[in-house]
Design a protein around this motif. Structure first.
Motif, PDB file in Angstrom:
ATOM      1  N   ALA A  31       0.847  -1.202   0.000  1.00  0.00           N
ATOM      2  CA  ALA A  31       0.000   0.000   0.000  1.00  0.00           C
ATOM      3  C   ALA A  31       0.876   1.242   0.000  1.00  0.00           C
ATOM      4  O   ALA A  31       1.901   1.313   0.687  1.00  0.00           O
ATOM      5  N   GLY A  32       0.494   2.236  -0.813  1.00  0.00           N
ATOM      6  CA  GLY A  32       1.208   3.501  -0.845  1.00  0.00           C
ATOM      7  C   GLY A  32       1.039   4.249   0.470  1.00  0.00           C
ATOM      8  O   GLY A  32       0.080   4.026   1.217  1.00  0.00           O
TER       9      GLY A  32
ATOM     10  N   GLU B 156      -2.394   5.408   2.159  1.00  0.00           N
ATOM     11  CA  GLU B 156      -3.527   4.603   1.689  1.00  0.00           C
ATOM     12  C   GLU B 156      -4.424   4.246   2.868  1.00  0.00           C
ATOM     13  O   GLU B 156      -3.965   3.743   3.897  1.00  0.00           O
ATOM     14  N   THR B 157      -5.720   4.507   2.734  1.00  0.00           N
ATOM     15  CA  THR B 157      -6.670   4.236   3.815  1.00  0.00           C
ATOM     16  C   THR B 157      -7.648   3.122   3.468  1.00  0.00           C
ATOM     17  O   THR B 157      -8.355   2.628   4.350  1.00  0.00           O
ATOM     18  N   ASN B 158      -7.708   2.732   2.214  1.00  0.00           N
ATOM     19  CA  ASN B 158      -8.633   1.685   1.806  1.00  0.00           C
ATOM     20  C   ASN B 158      -8.097   0.315   2.202  1.00  0.00           C
ATOM     21  O   ASN B 158      -6.943  -0.016   1.934  1.00  0.00           O
TER      22      ASN B 158
ATOM     23  N   ASN C 222      -1.811  -0.183 -11.358  1.00  0.00           N
ATOM     24  CA  ASN C 222      -2.445   1.093 -11.003  1.00  0.00           C
ATOM     25  C   ASN C 222      -1.529   2.276 -11.354  1.00  0.00           C
ATOM     26  O   ASN C 222      -1.304   3.196 -10.560  1.00  0.00           O
TER      27      ASN C 222
ATOM     28  N   GLU D 216       4.699   0.336  -4.565  1.00  0.00           N
ATOM     29  CA  GLU D 216       3.658   0.857  -3.687  1.00  0.00           C
ATOM     30  C   GLU D 216       2.561   1.465  -4.547  1.00  0.00           C
ATOM     31  O   GLU D 216       2.840   2.289  -5.423  1.00  0.00           O
TER      32      GLU D 216
ATOM     33  N   PHE E 134      -1.865   2.686  -4.800  1.00  0.00           N
ATOM     34  CA  PHE E 134      -3.140   3.003  -4.163  1.00  0.00           C
ATOM     35  C   PHE E 134      -4.209   2.157  -4.833  1.00  0.00           C
ATOM     36  O   PHE E 134      -4.310   2.147  -6.069  1.00  0.00           O
ATOM     37  N   LEU E 135      -4.975   1.463  -4.042  1.00  0.00           N
ATOM     38  CA  LEU E 135      -5.997   0.585  -4.586  1.00  0.00           C
ATOM     39  C   LEU E 135      -7.069   1.378  -5.325  1.00  0.00           C
ATOM     40  O   LEU E 135      -7.432   2.481  -4.918  1.00  0.00           O
ATOM     41  N   GLN E 136      -7.562   0.792  -6.399  1.00  0.00           N
ATOM     42  CA  GLN E 136      -8.666   1.393  -7.148  1.00  0.00           C
ATOM     43  C   GLN E 136      -9.979   0.946  -6.521  1.00  0.00           C
ATOM     44  O   GLN E 136     -10.181  -0.239  -6.238  1.00  0.00           O
TER      45      GLN E 136
END
Length: 252
Positions: free
Chosen positions: A123-124, A127-129, A179, A195, A197-199
């Motif tokens: 995770a970057g 990142e909160t997701n 991503n 690293e 960020f999730l889509q």
């Protein structure tokens, strides 16, 4: 009209009060394993993996080299490469594998390592997701048809899959984007780490009609009969059944 009404009523009651299906006996570990191996040897890889999944779900399955080996082989045929590598690694830890199985595992390992490598995705920062999707793209066009087929299959699977991070993804050797973050998987080189960020894909609001599914036989019967009467309320016989005081033309 009476015949139609009686037929509808009988069908609805039969559906509501039909006896439950008799539960089938669950196969044993050995039965599931042997059936899975048989399916694999016949080239029926989805069925093979399903049976081997059942075997693997048992305590014996996780300690049985043949189960691990063939489950990994079936996963590789279905391009579930993370499972294939996981099973290979687990099978190599089994100490009582016979010489034939050890040779098969060595060949399987060479085959996997000759074709695929891994990228470690984290995770970057910020990142909160907790879950999301990873969109994979090839940085340049893939000329080799088989390699392209494999990549496209993995790409489409992850585009439809909610994942959490960190995660390891196996791909054919090459240059890719995850991503929009570039990385390269090279044979014999150290596994890259990227690293991302999730889509997040917004889900369509679920239809309230799901609530009506599986409410129960009695409710289904009532609803079915209600609809029958409503649609046929102009029929004299139906009107007579709805209102016993009414006797019109054609009523008994």
């Amino acid at each position: 009209m009476r015949f139609i009404f009686t037929a509808c009523l009988c069908s609805a009651l039969a559906l509501a009060f039909s006896p439950p299906a008799v539960a089938q006996k669950q196969p044993t570990f050995k039965e599931s394993r042997d059936q899975g191996i048989l399916y694999f040897k016949k080239g029926r890889f989805k069925r093979a993996k399903a049976s081997l999944d059942q075997a693997y779900a048992t305590p014996q399955g996780k300690l049985d080299g043949r189960t691990l080996y063939y489950r990994g082989q079936a996963a590789q045929k279905l391009l579930l490469l993370d499972t294939a590598f996981e099973m290979l690694d687990a099978a190599e830890q089994i100490k009582d594998n016979d010489d034939k199985l050890k040779a098969g595992l060595a060949e399987f390992k060479n085959e996997l390592n000759d074709r695929y490598g891994a990228v470690h995705i984290k995770a970057g920062k910020g990142e909160t997701n907790k879950q999301g999707r990873i969109f994979l793209e090839a940085k340049t066009g893939i000329i080799n048809k088989e390699k392209k087929r494999v990549f496209m299959s993995i790409r489409e699977r992850f585009r439809a899959l909610e994942v959490s991070l960190p995660r390891r993804i196996y791909l054919p050797y090459g240059d890719y984007l995850a991503n929009n973050v570039p990385f390269t998987i090279s044979k014999g080189e150290q596994e890259p780490t990227v690293e991302v960020f999730l889509q997040i894909v917004k889900q369509e609001q679920e239809s309230p009609l799901w609530w009506y599914v599986g409410i129960g036989g009695a409710t289904a019967v009532a609803a079915g009969l209600g609809a029958f009467f409503l649609l046929n309320q102009e029929d004299p016989e139906v009107r007579a059944r709805l209102n016993p005081q009414f006797v019109g033309e054609g009523a008994p």
